[in-house]
Design a protein around this motif. Structure first.
Motif, PDB file in Angstrom:
ATOM      1  N   ARG A  56       0.875  -1.177   0.000  1.00 51.76           N
ATOM      2  CA  ARG A  56       0.000   0.000   0.000  1.00 51.76           C
ATOM      3  C   ARG A  56       0.911   1.225   0.000  1.00 51.76           C
ATOM      4  O   ARG A  56       1.456   1.597   1.040  1.00 51.76           O
ATOM      5  CB  ARG A  56      -0.923   0.008   1.223  1.00 51.76           C
ATOM      6  N   LEU A  57       1.066   1.834  -1.167  1.00 45.61           N
ATOM      7  CA  LEU A  57       2.062   2.886  -1.319  1.00 45.61           C
ATOM      8  C   LEU A  57       1.464   4.137  -1.936  1.00 45.61           C
ATOM      9  O   LEU A  57       0.857   4.082  -3.010  1.00 45.61           O
ATOM     10  CB  LEU A  57       3.207   2.401  -2.214  1.00 45.61           C
ATOM     11  N   ALA A  58       1.663   5.260  -1.282  1.00 38.96           N
ATOM     12  CA  ALA A  58       1.392   6.557  -1.888  1.00 38.96           C
ATOM     13  C   ALA A  58       2.497   6.854  -2.891  1.00 38.96           C
ATOM     14  O   ALA A  58       3.585   6.256  -2.821  1.00 38.96           O
ATOM     15  CB  ALA A  58       1.349   7.646  -0.814  1.00 38.96           C
ATOM     16  N   PRO A  59       2.261   7.757  -3.830  1.00 37.49           N
ATOM     17  CA  PRO A  59       3.306   8.059  -4.816  1.00 37.49           C
ATOM     18  C   PRO A  59       4.641   8.434  -4.187  1.00 37.49           C
ATOM     19  O   PRO A  59       5.701   7.977  -4.638  1.00 37.49           O
ATOM     20  CB  PRO A  59       2.704   9.224  -5.602  1.00 37.49           C
ATOM     21  N   GLU A  60       4.605   9.256  -3.160  1.00 33.60           N
ATOM     22  CA  GLU A  60       5.855   9.687  -2.530  1.00 33.60           C
ATOM     23  C   GLU A  60       6.608   8.514  -1.910  1.00 33.60           C
ATOM     24  O   GLU A  60       7.850   8.509  -1.874  1.00 33.60           O
ATOM     25  CB  GLU A  60       5.568  10.749  -1.469  1.00 33.60           C
ATOM     26  N   GLN A  61       5.880   7.518  -1.405  1.00 27.22           N
ATOM     27  CA  GLN A  61       6.536   6.347  -0.824  1.00 27.22           C
ATOM     28  C   GLN A  61       7.174   5.479  -1.903  1.00 27.22           C
ATOM     29  O   GLN A  61       8.261   4.922  -1.705  1.00 27.22           O
ATOM     30  CB  GLN A  61       5.517   5.549  -0.015  1.00 27.22           C
ATOM     31  N   GLN A  62       6.512   5.358  -3.038  1.00 23.95           N
ATOM     32  CA  GLN A  62       7.114   4.627  -4.157  1.00 23.95           C
ATOM     33  C   GLN A  62       8.389   5.320  -4.624  1.00 23.95           C
ATOM     34  O   GLN A  62       9.413   4.667  -4.877  1.00 23.95           O
ATOM     35  CB  GLN A  62       6.123   4.518  -5.315  1.00 23.95           C
ATOM     36  N   VAL A  63       8.343   6.633  -4.728  1.00 25.37           N
ATOM     37  CA  VAL A  63       9.517   7.396  -5.154  1.00 25.37           C
ATOM     38  C   VAL A  63      10.665   7.214  -4.152  1.00 25.37           C
ATOM     39  O   VAL A  63      11.826   6.993  -4.538  1.00 25.37           O
ATOM     40  CB  VAL A  63       9.167   8.885  -5.313  1.00 25.37           C
ATOM     41  N   ALA A  64      10.356   7.280  -2.852  1.00 26.86           N
ATOM     42  CA  ALA A  64      11.394   7.117  -1.830  1.00 26.86           C
ATOM     43  C   ALA A  64      12.040   5.747  -1.939  1.00 26.86           C
ATOM     44  O   ALA A  64      13.271   5.616  -1.808  1.00 26.86           O
ATOM     45  CB  ALA A  64      10.791   7.326  -0.442  1.00 26.86           C
ATOM     46  N   PHE A  65      11.254   4.716  -2.187  1.00 32.15           N
ATOM     47  CA  PHE A  65      11.809   3.373  -2.364  1.00 32.15           C
ATOM     48  C   PHE A  65      12.715   3.331  -3.588  1.00 32.15           C
ATOM     49  O   PHE A  65      13.827   2.781  -3.538  1.00 32.15           O
ATOM     50  CB  PHE A  65      10.677   2.357  -2.492  1.00 32.15           C
ATOM     51  N   CYS A  66      12.279   3.918  -4.688  1.00 33.56           N
ATOM     52  CA  CYS A  66      13.060   3.867  -5.924  1.00 33.56           C
ATOM     53  C   CYS A  66      14.389   4.594  -5.794  1.00 33.56           C
ATOM     54  O   CYS A  66      15.362   4.242  -6.487  1.00 33.56           O
ATOM     55  CB  CYS A  66      12.251   4.451  -7.081  1.00 33.56           C
ATOM     56  N   CYS A 116       9.940   1.129 -12.378  1.00 37.46           N
ATOM     57  CA  CYS A 116       9.137   0.612 -11.273  1.00 37.46           C
ATOM     58  C   CYS A 116       7.671   0.912 -11.539  1.00 37.46           C
ATOM     59  O   CYS A 116       7.308   2.067 -11.793  1.00 37.46           O
ATOM     60  CB  CYS A 116       9.580   1.257  -9.964  1.00 37.46           C
ATOM     61  N   LEU A 117       6.829  -0.110 -11.488  1.00 41.86           N
ATOM     62  CA  LEU A 117       5.388   0.038 -11.673  1.00 41.86           C
ATOM     63  C   LEU A 117       4.657  -0.429 -10.422  1.00 41.86           C
ATOM     64  O   LEU A 117       5.013  -1.461  -9.830  1.00 41.86           O
ATOM     65  CB  LEU A 117       4.898  -0.775 -12.873  1.00 41.86           C
ATOM     66  N   TYR A 118       3.632   0.322 -10.049  1.00 39.85           N
ATOM     67  CA  TYR A 118       2.780  -0.024  -8.900  1.00 39.85           C
ATOM     68  C   TYR A 118       1.344  -0.083  -9.391  1.00 39.85           C
ATOM     69  O   TYR A 118       0.848   0.844 -10.029  1.00 39.85           O
ATOM     70  CB  TYR A 118       2.927   1.034  -7.803  1.00 39.85           C
ATOM     71  N   TRP A 239      -0.846  -9.337 -12.590  1.00 41.15           N
ATOM     72  CA  TRP A 239      -0.930  -8.255 -11.623  1.00 41.15           C
ATOM     73  C   TRP A 239      -2.120  -8.405 -10.671  1.00 41.15           C
ATOM     74  O   TRP A 239      -3.190  -8.851 -11.068  1.00 41.15           O
ATOM     75  CB  TRP A 239      -1.073  -6.918 -12.342  1.00 41.15           C
ATOM     76  N   ARG A 240      -1.877  -7.993  -9.434  1.00 39.97           N
ATOM     77  CA  ARG A 240      -2.934  -7.751  -8.457  1.00 39.97           C
ATOM     78  C   ARG A 240      -2.748  -6.343  -7.912  1.00 39.97           C
ATOM     79  O   ARG A 240      -1.617  -5.849  -7.839  1.00 39.97           O
ATOM     80  CB  ARG A 240      -2.882  -8.767  -7.306  1.00 39.97           C
ATOM     81  N   GLU A 241      -3.845  -5.704  -7.550  1.00 37.75           N
ATOM     82  CA  GLU A 241      -3.734  -4.351  -6.997  1.00 37.75           C
ATOM     83  C   GLU A 241      -2.816  -4.367  -5.780  1.00 37.75           C
ATOM     84  O   GLU A 241      -2.919  -5.231  -4.914  1.00 37.75           O
ATOM     85  CB  GLU A 241      -5.113  -3.801  -6.645  1.00 37.75           C
ATOM     86  N   GLY A 242      -1.932  -3.391  -5.731  1.00 41.31           N
ATOM     87  CA  GLY A 242      -0.950  -3.320  -4.657  1.00 41.31           C
ATOM     88  C   GLY A 242       0.384  -3.943  -5.004  1.00 41.31           C
ATOM     89  O   GLY A 242       1.356  -3.778  -4.249  1.00 41.31           O
ATOM     90  N   ASP A 243       0.492  -4.642  -6.126  1.00 41.09           N
ATOM     91  CA  ASP A 243       1.785  -5.191  -6.534  1.00 41.09           C
ATOM     92  C   ASP A 243       2.720  -4.056  -6.944  1.00 41.09           C
ATOM     93  O   ASP A 243       2.319  -3.113  -7.638  1.00 41.09           O
ATOM     94  CB  ASP A 243       1.625  -6.129  -7.732  1.00 41.09           C
ATOM     95  N   LEU A 244       3.981  -4.173  -6.532  1.00 36.47           N
ATOM     96  CA  LEU A 244       5.026  -3.291  -7.019  1.00 36.47           C
ATOM     97  C   LEU A 244       6.085  -4.154  -7.693  1.00 36.47           C
ATOM     98  O   LEU A 244       6.541  -5.154  -7.126  1.00 36.47           O
ATOM     99  CB  LEU A 244       5.644  -2.480  -5.883  1.00 36.47           C
ATOM    100  N   VAL A 245       6.458  -3.783  -8.907  1.00 36.51           N
ATOM    101  CA  VAL A 245       7.470  -4.509  -9.673  1.00 36.51           C
ATOM    102  C   VAL A 245       8.515  -3.509 -10.134  1.00 36.51           C
ATOM    103  O   VAL A 245       8.186  -2.439 -10.649  1.00 36.51           O
ATOM    104  CB  VAL A 245       6.857  -5.225 -10.896  1.00 36.51           C
ATOM    105  N   ILE A 246       9.784  -3.847  -9.937  1.00 33.37           N
ATOM    106  CA  ILE A 246      10.886  -3.011 -10.411  1.00 33.37           C
ATOM    107  C   ILE A 246      11.861  -3.897 -11.171  1.00 33.37           C
ATOM    108  O   ILE A 246      12.125  -5.031 -10.772  1.00 33.37           O
ATOM    109  CB  ILE A 246      11.584  -2.276  -9.240  1.00 33.37           C
ATOM    110  N   TRP A 247      12.358  -3.378 -12.311  1.00 36.85           N
ATOM    111  CA  TRP A 247      13.307  -4.182 -13.096  1.00 36.85           C
ATOM    112  C   TRP A 247      14.395  -3.305 -13.687  1.00 36.85           C
ATOM    113  O   TRP A 247      14.241  -2.101 -13.870  1.00 36.85           O
ATOM    114  CB  TRP A 247      12.600  -4.971 -14.188  1.00 36.85           C
TER     115      TRP A 247
END
Length: 292
Positions: A56-66, A116-118, A239-247
């Motif tokens: 469960r990631l807000a955009p800013e949290q996805q960016v911080a992870f990346c 990275c896609l969420y 895909w399922r909602e909430g999946d995050l994939v980075i390659w």
């Protein structure tokens, strides 16, 4: 003495022999410990694609992870650090079109380093992304077969005047006049990893430079059909909602079937990692073409 074992609760499970790992036991919305970050980055170097289910990631949290993987490049409207891959036109790019296997911006000198896609919103019937390793085919080849590729040069192109052509093989014929093109070694050393990777893909590769049309088409067909896109070299993510994939965008190429809006909205939030901005380089190249 041996270094002490790192403490982590992560569960890392390879997806297939060619590429990919599934990582569970972590909430990416929370700050990462140094041990977990090291384990994730190590898995990324080994497997080149990571799947984190049920986040469960807000955009800013996805960016911080990346940002753990490098410099996040703004691709979104008004310089936002994220954008959307969506079949709903007002939400994002690519819309409903089927997308054949490709490396993002392979026709530029510096393609994107990581993507990275969420999964925000998915059709009730689900959606898929297929990924193929650019490194594994070279590792599997015999020495003679591998040496036959040394010295070959590939021409990769992109035609933004006719975007629907992203679903066909450019190698079936020359790209239209005005298409962006770049020639580079077919086999190249990955700039950040100790592996060699193939620099051709179904979507953007026009030909092998210096070969006859017949020989170029034959060798590319062999690489595509027997190596890159053979089932043993491909992972399909459902895909399922909430999946995050980075390659890793140089070690892995990706594609998808058509995403018809009639089947339901498909919106994935996208963040890119790269030392330089591929979008800025693309705009510069397109501007040079227009004024040249």
């Amino acid at each position: 003495p041996d270094a002490p074992a790192r403490m982590t609760t992560l569960r890392i499970e390879p997806l297939c022999d060619a590429l990919g790992a599934r990582i569970e036991g972590i909430d990416l919305a929370a700050p990462l410990s140094d041990d977990d970050a090291d384990a994730i980055l190590g898995a990324f170097e080994r497997h080149h694609l990571l799947v984190f289910p049920q986040q469960r990631l807000a955009p800013e949290q996805q960016v911080a992870f990346c940002r753990r993987f490098g410099t996040v490049q703004p691709e979104g409207p008004n310089g936002a650090d994220w954008t959307f891959v969506s079949n709903r036109a007002e939400r994002g790019i690519l819309e409903e079109t089927a997308i054949s296997f490709h490396v993002d911006f392979l026709f530029l000198e510096h393609p994107v380093e990581a993507i990275c896609l969420y999964a925000e919103t998915l059709p009730a019937g689900g959606t898929r992304t297929r990924s193929a390793s650019n490194a594994r085919p070279l590792e599997r080849m015999g020495a003679q077969e591998r040496r036959a590729l040394d010295g070959l040069v590939v021409r990769n192109v992109a035609d933004f005047a006719h975007p629907q052509q992203d679903i066909v093989r450019y190698r079936a014929g020359p790209a239209p006049p005005g298409a962006l093109a770049r020639e580079a070694p077919l086999v190249r050393r990955h700039p950040r990893l100790p592996v060699d990777v193939l620099g051709c893909c179904h979507q953007q590769t026009e030909c092998l430079v210096g070969l006859s049309d017949a020989d170029s088409a034959r060798l590319l067909a062999q690489l595509f059909d027997e190596e890159l896109y053979a089932e043993h070299n491909v992972h399909e993510h459902h895909w399922r909602e909430g999946d995050l994939v980075i390659w890793d965008n140089l070690a892995v190429q990706h594609g998808r079937p058509a995403a018809r809006l009639a089947d339901g909205e498909r919106t994935l939030r996208r963040v890119t990692v790269s030392a330089t901005s591929a979008v800025a380089a693309l705009m510069e190249a397109l501007g040079a073409r227009a004024t040249g």
